[in-house]
Enzyme design. Sequence first.
Site, mmCIF file in Angstrom:
data_model
loop_
_atom_site.group_PDB
_atom_site.id
_atom_site.type_symbol
_atom_site.label_atom_id
_atom_site.label_comp_id
_atom_site.label_asym_id
_atom_site.label_seq_id
_atom_site.Cartn_x
_atom_site.Cartn_y
_atom_site.Cartn_z
ATOM 1 N N HIS A 101 0.834 -1.191 0.000
ATOM 2 C CA HIS A 101 0.000 0.000 0.000
ATOM 3 C C HIS A 101 0.875 1.250 0.000
ATOM 4 C CE1 HIS A 101 0.510 -0.668 4.460
ATOM 5 N NE2 HIS A 101 0.804 0.621 4.381
HETATM 6 P P1 TYD Z 1 -1.774 -2.916 7.453
HETATM 7 O O1 TYD Z 1 -1.398 -1.495 7.616
HETATM 8 O O2 TYD Z 1 -2.410 -3.310 6.144
HETATM 9 O O3 TYD Z 1 -0.517 -3.868 7.725
HETATM 10 P P2 TYD Z 1 0.774 -4.214 6.819
HETATM 11 O O4 TYD Z 1 1.084 -2.997 5.995
HETATM 12 O O5 TYD Z 1 1.855 -4.545 7.794
HETATM 13 O O6 TYD Z 1 0.451 -5.399 5.963
HETATM 14 O O7 TYD Z 1 -2.739 -3.295 8.634
HETATM 15 C C1 TYD Z 1 -3.160 -4.627 8.896
HETATM 16 C C2 TYD Z 1 -4.424 -4.574 9.747
HETATM 17 O O8 TYD Z 1 -4.174 -3.942 11.009
HETATM 18 C C3 TYD Z 1 -5.558 -3.788 9.097
HETATM 19 O O9 TYD Z 1 -6.759 -4.494 9.351
HETATM 20 C C4 TYD Z 1 -5.580 -2.490 9.822
HETATM 21 C C5 TYD Z 1 -5.050 -2.828 11.202
HETATM 22 N N1 TYD Z 1 -4.277 -1.722 11.791
HETATM 23 C C6 TYD Z 1 -4.820 -1.005 12.857
HETATM 24 O O10 TYD Z 1 -5.940 -1.265 13.334
HETATM 25 N N2 TYD Z 1 -4.093 0.022 13.420
HETATM 26 C C7 TYD Z 1 -2.867 0.348 12.929
HETATM 27 O O11 TYD Z 1 -2.218 1.304 13.461
HETATM 28 C C8 TYD Z 1 -2.331 -0.378 11.817
HETATM 29 C C9 TYD Z 1 -0.987 -0.048 11.236
HETATM 30 C C10 TYD Z 1 -3.071 -1.407 11.285
#
Ligand code: TYD
Length: 137
Positions: free
Chosen positions: A51
Site C-alpha cells: 500500500h
Molecule cells: P496494514 O497497515 O495493512 O498492515 P501491513 O502494511 O503490515 O500489511 O494493517 C493490517 C491490519 O491492522 C488492518 O486491518 C488495519 C489494522 N491496523 C490497525 O488497526 N491500526 C494500525 O495502526 C495499523 C498499522 C493497522
Amino acid sequence: MKNYKKMYFKKIGNKKRGFITALEQNKNIPFLIKRVYYNYFTPADVSRGYHAHKKLEQVLLCVSGNIKVKVDDGNKAEEIDLNNPNEGLYIGPGVWREMYDYSKNSVLLVLASDYYDEEDYIRDYDEFVNTIKKIKS
Ligand code: TYD
C-alpha cells in the site's frame, strides 16, 4: 524527488554495556509522532504492506533482526535493507511499500504522523500509479 530516505540514528554506548538510540519528534524524527505500532512474529515467507499513503508520514525501524523493504515512488523501485537497530526508513506520502524476508524474531517498529485511518490508504497498485500520474501532471 524521492519521498523516502534511509536514516541513521545516533548509537549511544559501547559493546561492553550495550547501546541506546533515542527518537524524538520534530528532532531526529521529522514529524509529530501520533502513533507507534510494531509488527512481530511475521513468518519469513510472508510479504506485508502492499500500500501507499495519501498523507501519512512514517519512520520504519527494525529494532530486532532484519527486514527488507521495497519502496516504489511510481517511477522507480528500490530495495532497502533494515538490518541495524539504529537505522530507519522515512516514508512520506505517495510511496508504495512492500516488506519481506523477515528474519526470525524480527520486530518492525513504526512511528507514524497520524492515527490509523483506512481512508488514508491506497491499497490498489494501479490506483497508486494513476494517483502519482495525476499529481505530476
Ligand atoms: P496494514 O497497515 O495493512 O498492515 P501491513 O502494511 O503490515 O500489511 O494493517 C493490517 C491490519 O491492522 C488492518 O486491518 C488495519 C489494522 N491496523 C490497525 O488497526 N491500526 C494500525 O495502526 C495499523 C498499522 C493497522
